[in-house]
Scaffold this motif. Structure first.
Motif, PDB file in Angstrom:
ATOM      1  N   ARG A   1      89.841  70.545  41.961  1.00  0.00           N
ATOM      2  CA  ARG A   1      88.532  70.731  42.599  1.00  0.00           C
ATOM      3  C   ARG A   1      88.454  72.082  43.299  1.00  0.00           C
ATOM      4  O   ARG A   1      87.464  72.795  43.188  1.00  0.00           O
ATOM      5  N   GLN A   2      89.559  72.453  43.964  1.00  0.00           N
ATOM      6  CA  GLN A   2      89.591  73.702  44.733  1.00  0.00           C
ATOM      7  C   GLN A   2      89.441  74.933  43.836  1.00  0.00           C
ATOM      8  O   GLN A   2      88.753  75.877  44.160  1.00  0.00           O
ATOM      9  N   HIS A   3      90.139  74.912  42.692  1.00  0.00           N
ATOM     10  CA  HIS A   3      90.170  76.104  41.821  1.00  0.00           C
ATOM     11  C   HIS A   3      89.355  75.916  40.541  1.00  0.00           C
ATOM     12  O   HIS A   3      89.634  76.575  39.534  1.00  0.00           O
ATOM     13  N   GLY A   4      88.384  74.999  40.578  1.00  0.00           N
ATOM     14  CA  GLY A   4      87.614  74.656  39.379  1.00  0.00           C
ATOM     15  C   GLY A   4      87.112  75.853  38.583  1.00  0.00           C
ATOM     16  O   GLY A   4      87.425  75.991  37.394  1.00  0.00           O
ATOM     17  N   PRO A   5      86.344  76.785  39.211  1.00  0.00           N
ATOM     18  CA  PRO A   5      85.770  77.896  38.440  1.00  0.00           C
ATOM     19  C   PRO A   5      86.846  78.803  37.827  1.00  0.00           C
ATOM     20  O   PRO A   5      86.722  79.250  36.678  1.00  0.00           O
ATOM     21  N   GLU A   6      87.917  79.049  38.595  1.00  0.00           N
ATOM     22  CA  GLU A   6      88.991  79.908  38.086  1.00  0.00           C
ATOM     23  C   GLU A   6      89.701  79.252  36.900  1.00  0.00           C
ATOM     24  O   GLU A   6      90.002  79.897  35.889  1.00  0.00           O
ATOM     25  N   LEU A   7      89.954  77.949  37.027  1.00  0.00           N
ATOM     26  CA  LEU A   7      90.613  77.230  35.932  1.00  0.00           C
ATOM     27  C   LEU A   7      89.707  77.202  34.699  1.00  0.00           C
ATOM     28  O   LEU A   7      90.180  77.299  33.560  1.00  0.00           O
ATOM     29  N   ALA A   8      88.391  77.107  34.927  1.00  0.00           N
ATOM     30  CA  ALA A   8      87.445  77.090  33.804  1.00  0.00           C
ATOM     31  C   ALA A   8      87.528  78.401  33.031  1.00  0.00           C
ATOM     32  O   ALA A   8      87.553  78.421  31.794  1.00  0.00           O
ATOM     33  N   ASP A   9      87.619  79.531  33.775  1.00  0.00           N
ATOM     34  CA  ASP A   9      87.717  80.834  33.114  1.00  0.00           C
ATOM     35  C   ASP A   9      89.003  80.926  32.289  1.00  0.00           C
ATOM     36  O   ASP A   9      89.021  81.497  31.201  1.00  0.00           O
ATOM     37  N   ARG A  10      90.089  80.365  32.829  1.00  0.00           N
ATOM     38  CA  ARG A  10      91.369  80.452  32.103  1.00  0.00           C
ATOM     39  C   ARG A  10      91.384  79.516  30.893  1.00  0.00           C
ATOM     40  O   ARG A  10      91.958  79.834  29.861  1.00  0.00           O
ATOM     41  N   ALA A  11      90.789  78.336  31.087  1.00  0.00           N
ATOM     42  CA  ALA A  11      90.852  77.334  30.020  1.00  0.00           C
ATOM     43  C   ALA A  11      89.773  77.560  28.970  1.00  0.00           C
ATOM     44  O   ALA A  11      89.905  77.117  27.828  1.00  0.00           O
ATOM     45  N   GLY A  12      88.690  78.237  29.366  1.00  0.00           N
ATOM     46  CA  GLY A  12      87.546  78.370  28.458  1.00  0.00           C
ATOM     47  C   GLY A  12      86.751  77.074  28.403  1.00  0.00           C
ATOM     48  O   GLY A  12      86.054  76.805  27.422  1.00  0.00           O
ATOM     49  N   ALA A  13      86.869  76.260  29.442  1.00  0.00           N
ATOM     50  CA  ALA A  13      86.152  74.979  29.503  1.00  0.00           C
ATOM     51  C   ALA A  13      86.068  74.558  30.961  1.00  0.00           C
ATOM     52  O   ALA A  13      86.976  74.848  31.745  1.00  0.00           O
ATOM     53  N   THR A  14      84.977  73.884  31.302  1.00  0.00           N
ATOM     54  CA  THR A  14      84.871  73.334  32.659  1.00  0.00           C
ATOM     55  C   THR A  14      85.626  72.017  32.699  1.00  0.00           C
ATOM     56  O   THR A  14      85.404  71.136  31.859  1.00  0.00           O
ATOM     57  N   LEU A  15      86.556  71.905  33.644  1.00  0.00           N
ATOM     58  CA  LEU A  15      87.379  70.694  33.744  1.00  0.00           C
ATOM     59  C   LEU A  15      86.725  69.768  34.752  1.00  0.00           C
ATOM     60  O   LEU A  15      86.798  69.994  35.963  1.00  0.00           O
ATOM     61  N   GLU A  16      86.081  68.751  34.240  1.00  0.00           N
ATOM     62  CA  GLU A  16      85.338  67.839  35.112  1.00  0.00           C
ATOM     63  C   GLU A  16      86.203  66.623  35.438  1.00  0.00           C
ATOM     64  O   GLU A  16      86.576  65.863  34.534  1.00  0.00           O
ATOM     65  N   LEU A  17      86.546  66.476  36.714  1.00  0.00           N
ATOM     66  CA  LEU A  17      87.358  65.321  37.120  1.00  0.00           C
ATOM     67  C   LEU A  17      86.463  64.078  37.072  1.00  0.00           C
ATOM     68  O   LEU A  17      85.626  63.850  37.949  1.00  0.00           O
ATOM     69  N   ALA A  18      86.643  63.288  36.004  1.00  0.00           N
ATOM     70  CA  ALA A  18      85.728  62.164  35.760  1.00  0.00           C
ATOM     71  C   ALA A  18      86.020  60.980  36.673  1.00  0.00           C
ATOM     72  O   ALA A  18      85.137  60.175  36.961  1.00  0.00           O
ATOM     73  N   GLY A  19      87.274  60.848  37.098  1.00  0.00           N
ATOM     74  CA  GLY A  19      87.626  59.734  37.977  1.00  0.00           C
ATOM     75  C   GLY A  19      89.120  59.679  38.178  1.00  0.00           C
ATOM     76  O   GLY A  19      89.883  60.383  37.497  1.00  0.00           O
ATOM     77  N   ILE A  20      89.507  58.860  39.142  1.00  0.00           N
ATOM     78  CA  ILE A  20      90.937  58.746  39.485  1.00  0.00           C
ATOM     79  C   ILE A  20      91.283  57.260  39.554  1.00  0.00           C
ATOM     80  O   ILE A  20      90.721  56.526  40.377  1.00  0.00           O
ATOM     81  N   ALA A  21      92.191  56.834  38.680  1.00  0.00           N
ATOM     82  CA  ALA A  21      92.591  55.419  38.691  1.00  0.00           C
ATOM     83  C   ALA A  21      93.761  55.222  39.644  1.00  0.00           C
ATOM     84  O   ALA A  21      94.735  55.984  39.607  1.00  0.00           O
ATOM     85  N   VAL A  22      93.636  54.235  40.494  1.00  0.00           N
ATOM     86  CA  VAL A  22      94.703  53.884  41.456  1.00  0.00           C
ATOM     87  C   VAL A  22      94.835  52.364  41.496  1.00  0.00           C
ATOM     88  O   VAL A  22      94.060  51.649  40.857  1.00  0.00           O
TER      89      VAL A  22
END
Ligand code: NDP
Ligand code: HSE
Length: 442
Positions: free
Chosen positions: A26-47
């Motif tokens: 979440r913190q580095h979302g835009p930077e990671l998107a530039d590196r990955a070439g895709a927006t990484l959307e955290l859809a959910g967290i199972a616990v």
């Protein structure tokens, strides 16, 4: 801002590692998107429990106990639950529904790796597991990719942070085993059942994973010789220091030639985990705290050393996120995943066939002829003495007390050494076998 394709990321587990992965995503979302070439959307967290108190500011609505529904429609599934089930079932579901998967789960890969890799091969998915061995240290990719054109001869590593933390504190501060273990647990280094760490199971799982990659061979976990550190006490640590050594839990994976039951190639491998003595001048001796280090000796590349944090939430999250970026890039580029290379199919030899040096500490009767008897038994057992130190102990007067003998051997066959130690124990001149430790690192 570039309008990237969105990839749905499902995170399974928000404990020590998972919570840090979510926070960094979440913190580095835009930077990671530039590196990955895709927006990484955290859809959910199972616990297990959505209402459990968590030291994180992640939105409550991201949490679910329904991992199976979360996996449906995910492009990348990150498994940070640990253990065998339900992690195995979730990974197989993710692979079969078209996701690439990222896991840090060495227990699962060391026991069910072939099943998971086969399932991924069937559908062209990719399994990423950089965090499954040596925490934050990049070692899986170097073995799988960078050294794919070389021949690895030997790996020697400190691959468990908890035990290194414990042994290091015992060595540098004289702290007792039980007190340090509690600290390692509080710091998040230890597995949920710390037996996995202190009895060497975690290191054995990592050794199986590293050896499989290094030698292009599936290494079953039960072929890995394993000893833990629960038998190591303060006296052994002090004696090691006195002799110029430090005790480390080592994973040793090596290619062997000249074995009777070697494969068609004439080669076999040994994979083993045990506490061993290494010289205080050896680079592995200065690996402190929960750090790990892995030495790789390759035919063409020579000696390589990988060093860094072997455990810890945010450190391990770095390796997990590297995998997530790789998975995203592959997902965008398309094509089938690269399967595991296991065609060398080398046999794994038993511990008795290993050749190394030893330090044997004995308490003996301090009487004439005792040394000659001990030397005779070693000679009959084909074990050659390299060093010998005798200290009179107890209230000894000449010939009537006990003495401590510390014998350093030249390289010997493990089977010869263990039979020789048995004969020494039964010889009548040895009062107690204090310790038998392998000496590694030269
Ligand atoms: P934790 O025990 O801290 O976290 C486990 C998480 O999994 C928790 O969030 C827990 O939920 C969740 N969970 C457990 N069971 C289920 C279930 N049945 N369904 C859904 N969620 C579940 O583990 P770690 O973060 O320490 O370790 C995770 C993985 O990473 C393991 O495979 C471990 O070996 C590996 N690893 C750990 C390192 C470390 O330093 N800790 C380093 C390298 C690898 P809840 O929060 O509700 O209890
Ligand atoms: N319990 C493990 C260790 C975590 O101490 O190394 C990292 O795999």
């Amino acid at each position: 801002m570039t309008d990237y394709r969105r990839l749905r990321v499902a995170l399974l587990g928000a404990g020590v590692v998972g919570s840090q992965v979510a926070a960094l995503l979440r913190q580095h979302g835009p930077e990671l998107a530039d590196r990955a070439g895709a927006t990484l959307e955290l859809a959910g967290i199972a616990v297990r429990d959505v209402d459990a108190p968590r030291n994180t500011d992640l939105p409550h609505e991201l949490f679910t106990t329904d991992a199976e529904s979360l996996i449906v429609g995910a492009d990348i599934v990150i498994e940070l639950i640990g253990g065998i089930e339900p992690a195995r079932g979730y990974l197989l579901q993710a692979i079969n529904s078209g996701a690439d998967v990222v896991t840090a789960n060495k227990a699962l890969l060391a026991t069910h790796g072939p099943e998971i890799f086969d399932a991924a091969d069937q559908v062209g998915a990719q399994v990423y597991y950089e965090a499954a061995a040596a925490g934050a240290i990049p070692i899986i990719r170097p073995l799988r990719d960078s050294l794919a054109g070389d021949r690895v001869q030997r790996i020697m590593g400190i691959v468990n942070g908890t035990t290194n933390y414990i042994l290091d504190r015992m060595d540098t501060e004289g702290v007792e085993f039980a007190d340090v273990l509690a600290e390692a647990q509080a710091l998040g280094y230890a597995e949920s059942d710390p037996t996995a760490d202190v009895e060497g199971y975690d290191a054995a799982q990592k050794a199986a994973i590293l050896a499989s990659l290094a030698f292009h061979t599936t290494v079953p976990l039960d072929a890995v010789h394993r000893e833990g550190i629960t038998g190591i006490d303060k006296a052994m640590i002090d004696a090691a220091r006195h002799a110029g050594y430090v005790i480390k839990l080592l994973a040793v994976c090596e290619r062997l030639t000249g074995q009777q039951d070697a494969g068609a190639s004439g080669e076999a491998i040994s994979v083993r985990v045990y506490p061993a003595l290494i010289s205080r001048t050896h680079p592995l001796a200065s690996v402190h705290g929960a750090n790990n280090a892995v030495f790789v000796q390759a035919e063409a590349a020579g000696n390589l050393m990988f060093y860094g944090a072997g455990a810890g939430g945010v450190q391990t999250a770095s390796a997990v996120l590297g995998d997530v970026v790789s998975a995203a890039r592959r997902h965008i580029a398309g094509g089938i995943g690269v399967g595991e290379s296991t065609r060398a199919n080398l046999p794994v030899v038993e511990i008795g066939r290993v050749v190394t040096r030893y330090q044997v500490t004995l308490e003996v009767a301090d009487q004439p002829g005792v040394l000659a008897t001990v030397a005779g038994i070693l000679s009959e057992g084909r074990v050659s003495i390299a060093t010998l130190e005798q200290t009179v102990i107890g209230e000894s007067e000449a010939g009537s007390g006990s003495a401590r003998l510390v014998l350093g051997t030249h390289k010997a066959l493990e089977q010869d050494l263990s039979e020789t130690v048995e004969r020494l124990a039964e010889s009548g001149v040895v009062e107690r076998v204090v310790s038998v430790l392998r000496v590694e690192g030269d």
